[in-house]
Design a protein around this motif. Structure first.
Motif, PDB file in Angstrom:
ATOM      1  N   ASN A  89     -11.085   1.409 -15.949  1.00  0.00           N
ATOM      2  CA  ASN A  89     -10.214   0.431 -15.215  1.00  0.00           C
ATOM      3  C   ASN A  89      -9.020   0.888 -15.623  1.00  0.00           C
ATOM      4  N   ILE A  90      -8.100   1.259 -14.582  1.00  0.00           N
ATOM      5  CA  ILE A  90      -6.818   2.090 -14.829  1.00  0.00           C
ATOM      6  C   ILE A  90      -5.851   1.250 -13.896  1.00  0.00           C
ATOM      7  N   SER A  91      -4.932   0.310 -14.605  1.00  0.00           N
ATOM      8  CA  SER A  91      -4.000  -0.445 -13.946  1.00  0.00           C
ATOM      9  C   SER A  91      -2.397   0.153 -14.205  1.00  0.00           C
ATOM     10  N   LEU A  92      -1.653  -0.261 -13.179  1.00  0.00           N
ATOM     11  CA  LEU A  92      -0.343   0.249 -13.130  1.00  0.00           C
ATOM     12  C   LEU A  92       0.481  -0.989 -12.896  1.00  0.00           C
ATOM     13  N   TYR A  93       1.144  -1.438 -13.959  1.00  0.00           N
ATOM     14  CA  TYR A  93       1.955  -2.578 -13.828  1.00  0.00           C
ATOM     15  C   TYR A  93       3.312  -2.234 -13.732  1.00  0.00           C
ATOM     16  N   ASP A  94       3.917  -2.614 -12.638  1.00  0.00           N
ATOM     17  CA  ASP A  94       5.411  -2.379 -12.335  1.00  0.00           C
ATOM     18  C   ASP A  94       5.792  -3.814 -11.688  1.00  0.00           C
ATOM     19  N   SER A  95       6.748  -4.302 -12.756  1.00  0.00           N
ATOM     20  CA  SER A  95       7.389  -5.536 -12.551  1.00  0.00           C
ATOM     21  C   SER A  95       8.289  -5.793 -11.336  1.00  0.00           C
ATOM     22  N   GLU A  96       8.848  -4.704 -10.703  1.00  0.00           N
ATOM     23  CA  GLU A  96       9.613  -4.807  -9.579  1.00  0.00           C
ATOM     24  C   GLU A  96       9.026  -4.613  -8.306  1.00  0.00           C
ATOM     25  N   GLY A  97       7.683  -4.298  -8.493  1.00  0.00           N
ATOM     26  CA  GLY A  97       7.169  -3.990  -7.163  1.00  0.00           C
ATOM     27  C   GLY A  97       7.351  -2.616  -6.670  1.00  0.00           C
ATOM     28  N   PHE A  98       8.005  -1.629  -7.322  1.00  0.00           N
ATOM     29  CA  PHE A  98       8.168  -0.517  -6.747  1.00  0.00           C
ATOM     30  C   PHE A  98       7.276   0.158  -6.106  1.00  0.00           C
ATOM     31  N   LEU A  99       5.993   0.472  -6.782  1.00  0.00           N
ATOM     32  CA  LEU A  99       5.047   1.299  -6.552  1.00  0.00           C
ATOM     33  C   LEU A  99       4.469   0.954  -5.193  1.00  0.00           C
ATOM     34  N   ILE A 100       4.404  -0.505  -4.864  1.00  0.00           N
ATOM     35  CA  ILE A 100       3.673  -0.947  -3.784  1.00  0.00           C
ATOM     36  C   ILE A 100       4.432  -0.003  -2.454  1.00  0.00           C
ATOM     37  N   SER A 101       5.690   0.004  -2.754  1.00  0.00           N
ATOM     38  CA  SER A 101       6.378   0.602  -1.367  1.00  0.00           C
ATOM     39  C   SER A 101       6.046   2.103  -1.225  1.00  0.00           C
ATOM     40  N   TYR A 102       5.388   2.770  -2.457  1.00  0.00           N
ATOM     41  CA  TYR A 102       5.347   3.992  -2.114  1.00  0.00           C
ATOM     42  C   TYR A 102       3.858   4.331  -2.744  1.00  0.00           C
ATOM     43  N   LEU A 103       2.742   3.390  -1.953  1.00  0.00           N
ATOM     44  CA  LEU A 103       1.369   3.924  -2.225  1.00  0.00           C
ATOM     45  C   LEU A 103       0.804   4.976  -1.701  1.00  0.00           C
ATOM     46  N   SER A 104       1.306   5.487  -0.438  1.00  0.00           N
ATOM     47  CA  SER A 104       0.979   6.513   0.291  1.00  0.00           C
ATOM     48  C   SER A 104       1.335   7.920  -0.783  1.00  0.00           C
ATOM     49  N   ASP A 105       2.387   7.713  -1.282  1.00  0.00           N
ATOM     50  CA  ASP A 105       3.000   8.943  -2.004  1.00  0.00           C
ATOM     51  C   ASP A 105       2.314   9.077  -3.287  1.00  0.00           C
ATOM     52  N   LEU A 106       1.848   7.868  -3.889  1.00  0.00           N
ATOM     53  CA  LEU A 106       0.828   7.744  -5.043  1.00  0.00           C
ATOM     54  C   LEU A 106      -0.463   8.403  -4.757  1.00  0.00           C
ATOM     55  N   GLU A 107      -0.827   7.719  -3.515  1.00  0.00           N
ATOM     56  CA  GLU A 107      -2.189   8.384  -3.158  1.00  0.00           C
ATOM     57  C   GLU A 107      -2.291   9.732  -3.012  1.00  0.00           C
ATOM     58  N   ASN A 108      -1.199  10.656  -2.248  1.00  0.00           N
ATOM     59  CA  ASN A 108      -1.284  11.966  -2.246  1.00  0.00           C
ATOM     60  C   ASN A 108      -1.166  12.661  -3.481  1.00  0.00           C
ATOM     61  N   HIS A 109      -0.402  12.225  -4.279  1.00  0.00           N
ATOM     62  CA  HIS A 109      -0.126  13.127  -5.561  1.00  0.00           C
ATOM     63  C   HIS A 109      -1.522  12.838  -6.576  1.00  0.00           C
ATOM     64  N   ILE A 110      -2.209  11.650  -6.416  1.00  0.00           N
ATOM     65  CA  ILE A 110      -3.405  11.716  -7.253  1.00  0.00           C
ATOM     66  C   ILE A 110      -4.175  12.581  -6.509  1.00  0.00           C
ATOM     67  N   SER A 111      -4.391  12.718  -5.415  1.00  0.00           N
ATOM     68  CA  SER A 111      -5.390  13.246  -4.703  1.00  0.00           C
ATOM     69  C   SER A 111      -5.370  14.788  -4.927  1.00  0.00           C
ATOM     70  N   GLN A 112      -3.984  15.274  -4.863  1.00  0.00           N
ATOM     71  CA  GLN A 112      -3.802  16.717  -5.056  1.00  0.00           C
ATOM     72  C   GLN A 112      -4.068  17.170  -6.615  1.00  0.00           C
ATOM     73  N   GLN A 113      -3.863  16.335  -7.585  1.00  0.00           N
ATOM     74  CA  GLN A 113      -4.026  16.435  -8.992  1.00  0.00           C
ATOM     75  C   GLN A 113      -5.478  16.543  -9.150  1.00  0.00           C
ATOM     76  N   LEU A 114      -6.214  15.568  -8.620  1.00  0.00           N
ATOM     77  CA  LEU A 114      -7.626  15.607  -8.693  1.00  0.00           C
ATOM     78  C   LEU A 114      -8.599  16.715  -7.828  1.00  0.00           C
ATOM     79  N   ASN A 115      -7.760  17.528  -7.104  1.00  0.00           N
ATOM     80  CA  ASN A 115      -8.089  18.412  -6.005  1.00  0.00           C
ATOM     81  C   ASN A 115      -9.636  17.842  -5.393  1.00  0.00           C
ATOM     82  N   SER A 116      -8.981  16.503  -5.030  1.00  0.00           N
ATOM     83  CA  SER A 116     -10.288  15.613  -4.160  1.00  0.00           C
ATOM     84  C   SER A 116     -10.589  16.213  -2.781  1.00  0.00           C
ATOM     85  N   ASN A 117     -11.720  16.080  -2.485  1.00  0.00           N
ATOM     86  CA  ASN A 117     -12.053  16.442  -0.948  1.00  0.00           C
ATOM     87  C   ASN A 117     -11.739  15.469   0.017  1.00  0.00           C
TER      88      ASN A 117
END
Length: 261
Positions: A89-117
């Motif tokens: 279980n991994i949680s990202l806590y951002d009090s300002e809600g900044f991450l919610i506005s950049y979920l697509s960027d976060l998804e892309n970065h995680i997928s690239q670093q994991l070399n996910s298919n």
């Protein structure tokens, strides 16, 4: 008059001296930590995983973007390293809600670093059938579940729990009136709140919270869930590297959690 001028000048100089001294101490501390990062290498994730005494079941990263020291790529790296380490279980806590506005960027970065298919995709837990009432965004990868939380989520979660408890209490009272049973338990207790929170959110209490950034602050992190959480500060000086994460996990494995004893 002359004495007042001397006194004002003395306190002005003292004020400036204190600030200069503090700035020098902060600079030296940052330089020392930066130097330690370069020379104190503790191996890679594979060797760490092999030698781990214990691993947190749920880890929370408290991130703050107001200092402009943490990037979306840094956050994605923290998630990637946690997944590779086998944390469920991994949680990202951002009090300002900044991450919610950049979920697509976060998804892309995680997928690239994991070399996910296949690309990761965050989904929202909907309330009342509307995406406007999403409380927690989450995605799954292998055996790990990644969640994105904010301070607004905490308020919405407690509001949801309160509504459920009122509805539950009302149903119990109706059952009591129907059956003539005076033994129905309608008291609110911490155990009932715990059960309701977990049944609705499936969010276990975090074992480890990592405070990312120069300020060791909780920023309103889930107060109901952190009674037994171990807190470790991860100051950010320049680019976040894997050794920073390994150092924090190593500290957690060595600490003795007494659970209030």
């Amino acid at each position: 008059m002359f004495i007042n001028v001397i006194v004002d000048l003395f306190f002005t100089l003292l004020y400036k001296l204190v600030h200069i001294t503090y700035a020098i101490i902060v600079f030296l501390k940052r330089w020392l930590l930066s130097w330690q990062r370069k020379v104190n290498l503790t191996g890679d994730l594979d060797s760490l995983k092999f030698n781990l005494i214990k691993l947190p079941h749920h880890i929370v990263f408290v991130v703050n973007f107001n200092d402009n020291l943490l990037t979306i790529n840094d956050v994605a790296s923290l998630v990637t390293w946690s997944i590779k380490l086998g944390i469920n279980n991994i949680s990202l806590y951002d009090s300002e809600g900044f991450l919610i506005s950049y979920l697509s960027d976060l998804e892309n970065h995680i997928s690239q670093q994991l070399n996910s298919n296949y690309p990761l995709k965050f989904r929202g837990d909907q309330q009342n059938g509307s995406t406007r009432h999403n409380i927690i965004f989450h995605c799954d990868y292998s055996s790990s579940k990644v969640r994105v939380l904010s301070l607004l989520d905490s308020k919405a979660i407690m509001a949801m729990v309160l509504k459920e408890m009122i509805k539950h209490d009302s149903d119990r009272r109706k059952l009591e009136d129907t059956n003539g049973d005076d033994n129905c338990d309608t008291q609110i207790s911490p155990e009932k709140v715990d059960q309701l929170l977990f049944s609705k959110l499936h969010l276990p209490d975090p074992d480890l919270a990592i405070l990312c950034g120069p300020t060791p602050c909780l920023f309103g992190l889930l107060p109901w869930h952190i009674r037994l959480t171990e807190f470790i500060h991860l100051p950010i000086f320049g680019k976040l590297i894997q050794q920073d994460f390994i150092s924090v996990i190593s500290r957690y494995t060595k600490c003795e959690q007494r659970f209030g004893k």
